[in-house]
Scaffold this motif. Structure first.
Motif, PDB file in Angstrom:
ATOM      1  N   TYR A 266       0.839  -1.188   0.000  1.00  0.00           N
ATOM      2  CA  TYR A 266       0.000   0.000   0.000  1.00  0.00           C
ATOM      3  C   TYR A 266       0.882   1.248   0.000  1.00  0.00           C
ATOM      4  CZ  TYR A 266      -3.533   3.369   1.514  1.00  0.00           C
ATOM      5  OH  TYR A 266      -4.374   4.456   1.604  1.00  0.00           O
ATOM      6  N   HIS A 267       0.779   2.048  -1.066  1.00  0.00           N
ATOM      7  CA  HIS A 267       1.594   3.256  -1.229  1.00  0.00           C
ATOM      8  C   HIS A 267       3.082   2.955  -1.024  1.00  0.00           C
ATOM      9  CE1 HIS A 267      -1.690   6.017  -1.812  1.00  0.00           C
ATOM     10  NE2 HIS A 267      -2.289   5.615  -0.698  1.00  0.00           N
ATOM     11  N   TYR A 268       3.525   1.871  -1.628  1.00  0.00           N
ATOM     12  CA  TYR A 268       4.937   1.513  -1.429  1.00  0.00           C
ATOM     13  C   TYR A 268       5.406   0.558  -2.519  1.00  0.00           C
ATOM     14  CZ  TYR A 268       9.229  -0.154   0.773  1.00  0.00           C
ATOM     15  OH  TYR A 268      10.536  -0.460   1.030  1.00  0.00           O
ATOM     16  N   GLN A 269       6.626   0.801  -2.985  1.00  0.00           N
ATOM     17  CA  GLN A 269       7.347  -0.176  -3.800  1.00  0.00           C
ATOM     18  C   GLN A 269       8.836   0.144  -3.743  1.00  0.00           C
ATOM     19  OE1 GLN A 269       7.685  -0.234  -8.259  1.00  0.00           O
ATOM     20  NE2 GLN A 269       6.527  -2.150  -8.047  1.00  0.00           N
ATOM     21  N   HIS A 270       9.655  -0.898  -3.546  1.00  0.00           N
ATOM     22  CA  HIS A 270      11.098  -0.676  -3.671  1.00  0.00           C
ATOM     23  C   HIS A 270      11.709  -1.744  -4.566  1.00  0.00           C
ATOM     24  CE1 HIS A 270      11.984  -3.491  -0.068  1.00  0.00           C
ATOM     25  NE2 HIS A 270      12.648  -4.004  -1.084  1.00  0.00           N
ATOM     26  N   LYS A 271      12.801  -1.367  -5.211  1.00  0.00           N
ATOM     27  CA  LYS A 271      13.547  -2.281  -6.068  1.00  0.00           C
ATOM     28  C   LYS A 271      14.965  -1.746  -6.217  1.00  0.00           C
ATOM     29  CE  LYS A 271      11.646  -0.022 -10.191  1.00  0.00           C
ATOM     30  NZ  LYS A 271      10.859  -0.219 -11.446  1.00  0.00           N
ATOM     31  N   GLY A 272      15.880  -2.620  -6.581  1.00  0.00           N
ATOM     32  CA  GLY A 272      17.273  -2.210  -6.751  1.00  0.00           C
ATOM     33  C   GLY A 272      18.212  -3.341  -6.407  1.00  0.00           C
ATOM     34  N   GLY A 273      19.435  -2.983  -6.034  1.00  0.00           N
ATOM     35  CA  GLY A 273      20.392  -4.013  -5.674  1.00  0.00           C
ATOM     36  C   GLY A 273      21.819  -3.500  -5.670  1.00  0.00           C
ATOM     37  N   PHE A 274      22.735  -4.413  -5.371  1.00  0.00           N
ATOM     38  CA  PHE A 274      24.160  -4.099  -5.313  1.00  0.00           C
ATOM     39  C   PHE A 274      24.789  -4.274  -6.691  1.00  0.00           C
ATOM     40  CE2 PHE A 274      23.122  -5.063  -0.960  1.00  0.00           C
ATOM     41  CZ  PHE A 274      23.967  -4.277  -0.198  1.00  0.00           C
ATOM     42  N   PHE A 275      25.633  -3.301  -7.073  1.00  0.00           N
ATOM     43  CA  PHE A 275      26.466  -3.482  -8.255  1.00  0.00           C
ATOM     44  C   PHE A 275      27.615  -4.426  -7.925  1.00  0.00           C
ATOM     45  CE2 PHE A 275      24.532   0.472  -9.917  1.00  0.00           C
ATOM     46  CZ  PHE A 275      24.181   0.001 -11.170  1.00  0.00           C
ATOM     47  N   ASP A 276      28.154  -4.250  -6.750  1.00  0.00           N
ATOM     48  CA  ASP A 276      29.148  -5.156  -6.191  1.00  0.00           C
ATOM     49  C   ASP A 276      28.993  -5.063  -4.679  1.00  0.00           C
ATOM     50  OD1 ASP A 276      30.520  -2.799  -5.359  1.00  0.00           O
ATOM     51  OD2 ASP A 276      31.627  -2.752  -7.248  1.00  0.00           O
ATOM     52  N   MET A 277      29.942  -5.558  -3.945  1.00  0.00           N
ATOM     53  CA  MET A 277      29.800  -5.543  -2.490  1.00  0.00           C
ATOM     54  C   MET A 277      29.868  -4.140  -1.905  1.00  0.00           C
ATOM     55  SD  MET A 277      32.007  -8.875  -1.312  1.00  0.00           S
ATOM     56  CE  MET A 277      33.504  -8.255  -2.095  1.00  0.00           C
ATOM     57  N   ASP A 278      30.365  -3.176  -2.686  1.00  0.00           N
ATOM     58  CA  ASP A 278      30.643  -1.849  -2.150  1.00  0.00           C
ATOM     59  C   ASP A 278      29.704  -0.755  -2.648  1.00  0.00           C
ATOM     60  OD1 ASP A 278      32.855  -2.841  -0.727  1.00  0.00           O
ATOM     61  OD2 ASP A 278      34.122  -2.686  -2.509  1.00  0.00           O
ATOM     62  N   GLU A 279      28.756  -1.091  -3.500  1.00  0.00           N
ATOM     63  CA  GLU A 279      27.851  -0.062  -4.020  1.00  0.00           C
ATOM     64  C   GLU A 279      26.452  -0.630  -4.213  1.00  0.00           C
ATOM     65  OE1 GLU A 279      27.329   2.987  -7.852  1.00  0.00           O
ATOM     66  OE2 GLU A 279      29.192   1.841  -7.568  1.00  0.00           O
ATOM     67  N   ILE A 280      25.471   0.120  -3.748  1.00  0.00           N
ATOM     68  CA  ILE A 280      24.078  -0.273  -3.889  1.00  0.00           C
ATOM     69  C   ILE A 280      23.280   0.907  -4.430  1.00  0.00           C
ATOM     70  CG2 ILE A 280      23.569   0.348  -1.481  1.00  0.00           C
ATOM     71  CD1 ILE A 280      21.446  -1.855  -1.471  1.00  0.00           C
ATOM     72  N   THR A 281      22.343   0.618  -5.298  1.00  0.00           N
ATOM     73  CA  THR A 281      21.387   1.631  -5.750  1.00  0.00           C
ATOM     74  C   THR A 281      19.991   1.040  -5.600  1.00  0.00           C
ATOM     75  OG1 THR A 281      21.380   0.911  -8.065  1.00  0.00           O
ATOM     76  CG2 THR A 281      23.027   2.551  -7.433  1.00  0.00           C
ATOM     77  N   PHE A 282      19.067   1.847  -5.139  1.00  0.00           N
ATOM     78  CA  PHE A 282      17.687   1.380  -5.040  1.00  0.00           C
ATOM     79  C   PHE A 282      16.742   2.570  -5.070  1.00  0.00           C
ATOM     80  CE2 PHE A 282      19.281   1.983  -0.780  1.00  0.00           C
ATOM     81  CZ  PHE A 282      18.232   2.495  -0.034  1.00  0.00           C
ATOM     82  N   ARG A 283      15.502   2.259  -5.355  1.00  0.00           N
ATOM     83  CA  ARG A 283      14.483   3.293  -5.490  1.00  0.00           C
ATOM     84  C   ARG A 283      13.250   2.886  -4.694  1.00  0.00           C
ATOM     85  NH1 ARG A 283      13.376   7.657  -8.671  1.00  0.00           N
ATOM     86  NH2 ARG A 283      11.159   8.067  -9.057  1.00  0.00           N
ATOM     87  N   ILE A 284      12.641   3.884  -4.055  1.00  0.00           N
ATOM     88  CA  ILE A 284      11.404   3.665  -3.311  1.00  0.00           C
ATOM     89  C   ILE A 284      10.358   4.603  -3.894  1.00  0.00           C
ATOM     90  CG2 ILE A 284      10.342   3.562  -1.024  1.00  0.00           C
ATOM     91  CD1 ILE A 284      13.250   3.672   0.109  1.00  0.00           C
ATOM     92  N   ASP A 285       9.248   4.040  -4.341  1.00  0.00           N
ATOM     93  CA  ASP A 285       8.212   4.823  -5.016  1.00  0.00           C
ATOM     94  C   ASP A 285       6.872   4.722  -4.291  1.00  0.00           C
ATOM     95  OD1 ASP A 285       9.536   5.850  -7.478  1.00  0.00           O
ATOM     96  OD2 ASP A 285       9.826   3.712  -7.881  1.00  0.00           O
TER      97      ASP A 285
END
Length: 252
Positions: free
Chosen positions: A215-234
């Motif tokens: 409800y009014h929420y979604q996230h997705k993303g992940g790690f490029f490697d062990m040292d960097e993560i990108t994700f989005r929350i909508d």
């Protein structure tokens, strides 16, 4: 006559001593010929690495030349956990769980009916696949705020937060408001990316976050490697207004 009597007694003694010696040799030879039993692990393989919660089936197979296995013992780190008096020689270890991370030595001993033994040992490691992704991260947070009839605004901030193993209390105050109690806690992480703001997510072995919607929420993303993560929350917010997050985290 007296000489013959003594000769007869001496001969009898020699025969008795010879027979006793023969019986002794035969007994020793029989004991010497008893082959010790052997035993081997059929499963799991040595140096197995477990990276997911599981029930580990341990199967051993003893062998004795005279087919007289009296018992089989199974030990974990030197402590007896199971005794088998007959086949099947299988034990299901229930503690192959991520919270039990470490290296374990399984030993098995086969006994025959004469007390001879044979044994074998293997090592099994439990490795939490999440461990390499955990730690302190510097997050860059872009917050997109919108309102009906207004122009979307973008605010950028920075925060030193952390990615850690999930704890049950994290679900009490994360951004996701729906029930997620069916998710395996040993496969989840908590991402604290802003002051008093965090999300919890299932983490795949390849480092991707399992997409989570509610409800009014979604996230997705992940790690490029062990040292960097990108994700989005909508889809955060409510009627007529809301906000989204676009986040990059770099390990400190």
């Amino acid at each position: 006559m007296k000489t013959c009597y003594h000769l007869h007694m001496k001969t009898t003694q020699i025969i008795i001593i010879t027979l006793l010696s023969l019986f002794t040799v035969m007994a020793c030879q029989k004991k010497k010929n008893n082959q010790s039993p052997t035993i081997h692990f059929i499963a799991p393989q040595n140096n197995l690495v477990i990276e997911q919660d599981t029930i580990l089936s341990i199967i051993v197979e003893p062998h004795d030349a005279e087919e007289k296995i009296k018992k089989v013992e199974l030990l974990l780190n030197g402590v007896l956990i199971k005794t088998f008096d007959a086949p099947p020689y299988q034990y299901d270890w229930q503690d192959a769980k991520m919270y039990n991370e470490g290296t374990f030595k399984f030993s098995t001993i086969a006994y025959d009916n004469k007390g001879a033994t044979g044994q074998e040992e293997i090592n099994v490691a439990i490795k939490d696949y999440r461990t390499k992704y955990l730690g302190d991260f510097n997050f860059r947070i872009i917050r997109e705020s919108w309102m009906d009839g207004e122009q979307t605004t973008y605010d950028t901030s920075f925060y030193t937060g952390e990615i850690r193993r999930y704890e049950f209390t994290d679900s009490e105050n994360d951004l996701y408001s729906d029930y997620d109690g069916e998710e395996n806690p040993n496969e989840k992480i908590t991402i604290a990316f802003e002051q008093n703001t965090k999300i919890t997510s299932l983490l795949h072995k390849d480092g991707s976050l399992i997409t989570k919607s509610g409800y009014h929420y979604q996230h997705k993303g992940g790690f490029f490697d062990m040292d960097e993560i990108t994700f989005r929350i909508d889809n955060l917010g409510g009627l007529g207004a809301g906000w989204n997050y676009d986040i990059v985290g770099i390990r400190e």
